[in-house]
Design a protein around this motif. Structure first.
Motif, PDB file in Angstrom:
ATOM      1  N   PRO A   1       9.228  36.426   8.728  1.00 22.76           N
ATOM      2  CA  PRO A   1       9.347  34.970   8.690  1.00 22.76           C
ATOM      3  C   PRO A   1      10.003  34.439   9.961  1.00 22.76           C
ATOM      4  O   PRO A   1      10.740  35.159  10.637  1.00 22.76           O
ATOM      5  N   ASP A   2       9.748  33.172  10.272  1.00 24.43           N
ATOM      6  CA  ASP A   2      10.372  32.547  11.444  1.00 24.43           C
ATOM      7  C   ASP A   2      11.886  32.615  11.309  1.00 24.43           C
ATOM      8  O   ASP A   2      12.441  32.344  10.249  1.00 24.43           O
ATOM      9  N   GLY A   3      12.556  32.952  12.395  1.00 24.40           N
ATOM     10  CA  GLY A   3      14.013  33.034  12.396  1.00 24.40           C
ATOM     11  C   GLY A   3      14.532  34.405  12.003  1.00 24.40           C
ATOM     12  O   GLY A   3      15.736  34.603  11.884  1.00 24.40           O
ATOM     13  N   MET A   4      13.642  35.371  11.806  1.00 21.38           N
ATOM     14  CA  MET A   4      14.085  36.708  11.433  1.00 21.38           C
ATOM     15  C   MET A   4      13.568  37.708  12.465  1.00 21.38           C
ATOM     16  O   MET A   4      12.381  37.794  12.711  1.00 21.38           O
ATOM     17  N   GLU A   5      14.497  38.421  13.069  1.00 18.00           N
ATOM     18  CA  GLU A   5      14.123  39.422  14.068  1.00 18.00           C
ATOM     19  C   GLU A   5      14.382  40.837  13.577  1.00 18.00           C
ATOM     20  O   GLU A   5      13.603  41.743  13.819  1.00 18.00           O
TER      21      GLU A   5
ATOM     22  N   ASN B   1      20.965  27.073   1.871  1.00 17.82           N
ATOM     23  CA  ASN B   1      22.108  27.209   2.773  1.00 17.82           C
ATOM     24  C   ASN B   1      21.666  27.654   4.175  1.00 17.82           C
ATOM     25  O   ASN B   1      22.433  28.271   4.912  1.00 17.82           O
ATOM     26  N   ASP B   2      20.407  27.397   4.512  1.00 15.58           N
ATOM     27  CA  ASP B   2      19.844  27.678   5.839  1.00 15.58           C
ATOM     28  C   ASP B   2      19.890  29.153   6.225  1.00 15.58           C
ATOM     29  O   ASP B   2      20.084  29.493   7.395  1.00 15.58           O
ATOM     30  N   VAL B   3      19.700  30.037   5.253  1.00 17.08           N
ATOM     31  CA  VAL B   3      19.599  31.469   5.523  1.00 17.08           C
ATOM     32  C   VAL B   3      18.159  31.873   5.236  1.00 17.08           C
ATOM     33  O   VAL B   3      17.670  31.701   4.118  1.00 17.08           O
ATOM     34  N   VAL B   4      17.472  32.392   6.242  1.00  6.79           N
ATOM     35  CA  VAL B   4      16.088  32.836   6.067  1.00  6.79           C
ATOM     36  C   VAL B   4      16.120  34.127   5.261  1.00  6.79           C
ATOM     37  O   VAL B   4      16.802  35.089   5.623  1.00  6.79           O
ATOM     38  N   ALA B   5      15.384  34.148   4.136  1.00 11.96           N
ATOM     39  CA  ALA B   5      15.385  35.318   3.254  1.00 11.96           C
ATOM     40  C   ALA B   5      14.033  35.465   2.581  1.00 11.96           C
ATOM     41  O   ALA B   5      13.299  34.493   2.414  1.00 11.96           O
ATOM     42  N   TYR B   6      13.711  36.684   2.198  1.00  7.75           N
ATOM     43  CA  TYR B   6      12.541  36.948   1.373  1.00  7.75           C
ATOM     44  C   TYR B   6      12.855  38.163   0.517  1.00  7.75           C
ATOM     45  O   TYR B   6      13.841  38.863   0.730  1.00  7.75           O
ATOM     46  N   ASP B   7      12.014  38.407  -0.491  1.00  5.30           N
ATOM     47  CA  ASP B   7      12.233  39.574  -1.348  1.00  5.30           C
ATOM     48  C   ASP B   7      11.001  40.462  -1.329  1.00  5.30           C
ATOM     49  O   ASP B   7       9.905  40.019  -0.989  1.00  5.30           O
TER      50      ASP B   7
ATOM     51  N   ASP C   1      17.997  38.268   7.988  1.00  9.95           N
ATOM     52  CA  ASP C   1      18.156  38.736   9.354  1.00  9.95           C
ATOM     53  C   ASP C   1      19.545  39.358   9.519  1.00  9.95           C
ATOM     54  O   ASP C   1      20.510  38.917   8.883  1.00  9.95           O
ATOM     55  N   ALA C   2      19.643  40.360  10.377  1.00 10.76           N
ATOM     56  CA  ALA C   2      20.912  41.060  10.588  1.00 10.76           C
ATOM     57  C   ALA C   2      22.033  40.109  10.982  1.00 10.76           C
ATOM     58  O   ALA C   2      23.189  40.300  10.601  1.00 10.76           O
ATOM     59  N   SER C   3      21.702  39.051  11.718  1.00 13.05           N
ATOM     60  CA  SER C   3      22.730  38.115  12.165  1.00 13.05           C
ATOM     61  C   SER C   3      23.288  37.279  11.011  1.00 13.05           C
ATOM     62  O   SER C   3      24.334  36.651  11.153  1.00 13.05           O
ATOM     63  N   GLN C   4      22.610  37.259   9.868  1.00 12.10           N
ATOM     64  CA  GLN C   4      23.038  36.432   8.741  1.00 12.10           C
ATOM     65  C   GLN C   4      23.500  37.244   7.530  1.00 12.10           C
ATOM     66  O   GLN C   4      23.712  36.689   6.455  1.00 12.10           O
TER      67      GLN C   4
ATOM     68  N   ARG D   1      25.705  37.702   2.107  1.00  8.26           N
ATOM     69  CA  ARG D   1      26.481  38.435   1.098  1.00  8.26           C
ATOM     70  C   ARG D   1      27.590  37.566   0.519  1.00  8.26           C
ATOM     71  O   ARG D   1      27.859  37.605  -0.682  1.00  8.26           O
ATOM     72  N   GLU D   2      28.217  36.775   1.372  1.00 10.55           N
ATOM     73  CA  GLU D   2      29.274  35.869   0.933  1.00 10.55           C
ATOM     74  C   GLU D   2      28.711  34.839  -0.060  1.00 10.55           C
ATOM     75  O   GLU D   2      29.309  34.585  -1.111  1.00 10.55           O
ATOM     76  N   LEU D   3      27.567  34.258   0.252  1.00 10.84           N
ATOM     77  CA  LEU D   3      26.942  33.268  -0.626  1.00 10.84           C
ATOM     78  C   LEU D   3      26.519  33.881  -1.960  1.00 10.84           C
ATOM     79  O   LEU D   3      26.681  33.271  -3.024  1.00 10.84           O
ATOM     80  N   ILE D   4      25.987  35.101  -1.918  1.00  4.76           N
ATOM     81  CA  ILE D   4      25.559  35.787  -3.152  1.00  4.76           C
ATOM     82  C   ILE D   4      26.777  36.087  -4.027  1.00  4.76           C
ATOM     83  O   ILE D   4      26.750  35.863  -5.243  1.00  4.76           O
ATOM     84  N   GLU D   5      27.854  36.580  -3.416  1.00  9.98           N
ATOM     85  CA  GLU D   5      29.077  36.856  -4.179  1.00  9.98           C
ATOM     86  C   GLU D   5      29.632  35.576  -4.792  1.00  9.98           C
ATOM     87  O   GLU D   5      30.070  35.566  -5.952  1.00  9.98           O
ATOM     88  N   GLU D   6      29.628  34.491  -4.030  1.00 10.38           N
ATOM     89  CA  GLU D   6      30.126  33.210  -4.533  1.00 10.38           C
ATOM     90  C   GLU D   6      29.273  32.736  -5.713  1.00 10.38           C
ATOM     91  O   GLU D   6      29.793  32.247  -6.716  1.00 10.38           O
ATOM     92  N   MET D   7      27.959  32.894  -5.604  1.00 12.89           N
ATOM     93  CA  MET D   7      27.069  32.499  -6.689  1.00 12.89           C
ATOM     94  C   MET D   7      27.375  33.299  -7.951  1.00 12.89           C
ATOM     95  O   MET D   7      27.487  32.744  -9.048  1.00 12.89           O
ATOM     96  N   HIS D   8      27.542  34.624  -7.815  1.00 15.06           N
ATOM     97  CA  HIS D   8      27.859  35.464  -8.973  1.00 15.06           C
ATOM     98  C   HIS D   8      29.225  35.105  -9.568  1.00 15.06           C
ATOM     99  O   HIS D   8      29.390  35.090 -10.784  1.00 15.06           O
ATOM    100  N   ARG D   9      30.181  34.817  -8.714  1.00 13.53           N
ATOM    101  CA  ARG D   9      31.514  34.428  -9.177  1.00 13.53           C
ATOM    102  C   ARG D   9      31.432  33.133  -9.982  1.00 13.53           C
ATOM    103  O   ARG D   9      31.997  33.016 -11.064  1.00 13.53           O
TER     104      ARG D   9
END
Length: 175
Positions: A44-48, A72-78, A103-106, A111-119
């Motif tokens: 995806p665009d924005g992922m190297e 939250n402006d993090v490019v992701a896919y599953d 992307d490695a830079s994000q 991980r912080e956002l995922i942990e916050e969501m689970h919390r």
């Protein structure tokens, strides 16, 4: 042996057209090496540099997390987590879960956002009525699926008949 250039099915000699694709068959398929197969997947665009940050248990969890990351402006896919080779065509749950990739830079932020969501989910009590309404809304959105004939139901009268005859014979032999 003839081959279909579209679906890559192999045919016996004498066939000239693919029965599924309706295209002329060819004598052989070009060799595909691992590098050319890898090039077919486009990030995806924005992922190297893709990195797996989380493994979701099912499609709903994966979609929820990816949507939250996108908000939250993090490019992701599953993708299915099973060895990275199985492609999920059906949208059903993957046997080994679904990897959430960013992307490695994000990775730290993701991980912080995922942990916050689970919390937040663990701290918020579940409103049973809201959950029931959501389930009802989802059920209403799902298209009706016709019931398919099940062979086991067709054989049920036969199986019951055999059991009755066996019990009758057993009763007669015992007396």
């Amino acid at each position: 042996m003839p081959w279909c250039p579209k679906c890559k099915a192999e045919y016996r000699e004498g066939f000239t057209e693919c029965s599924a694709c309706h295209v002329p068959l060819v004598d052989g398929l070009p060799e595909e090496n691992a590098a050319s197969k890898r090039e077919k997947f486009v990030l995806p665009d924005g992922m190297e540099k893709p990195i797996v940050v989380y493994t979701a248990k099912n499609r709903l969890e994966a979609t929820t997390i990816c949507d939250m990351l996108h908000e939250n402006d993090v490019v992701a896919y599953d993708r299915p987590a099973s060895f990275g080779q199985i492609v999920d065509y059906t949208g059903a749950d993957s046997r080994f879960g679904l990897s959430i990739i960013v992307d490695a830079s994000q990775t730290a932020r993701a991980r912080e956002l995922i942990e916050e969501m689970h919390r937040n989910l663990s701290e918020t009590p579940i409103d049973e009525e809201a959950l029931a309404r959501l389930a009802e809304e989802q059920a209403m959105d799902m298209p009706e699926q016709p019931m398919e004939d099940n062979v086991s139901f067709k054989l049920l009268p036969l199986v019951i008949g055999v059991i009755v005859v066996a019990l009758a014979l057993l009763y007669l032999v015992a007396n």
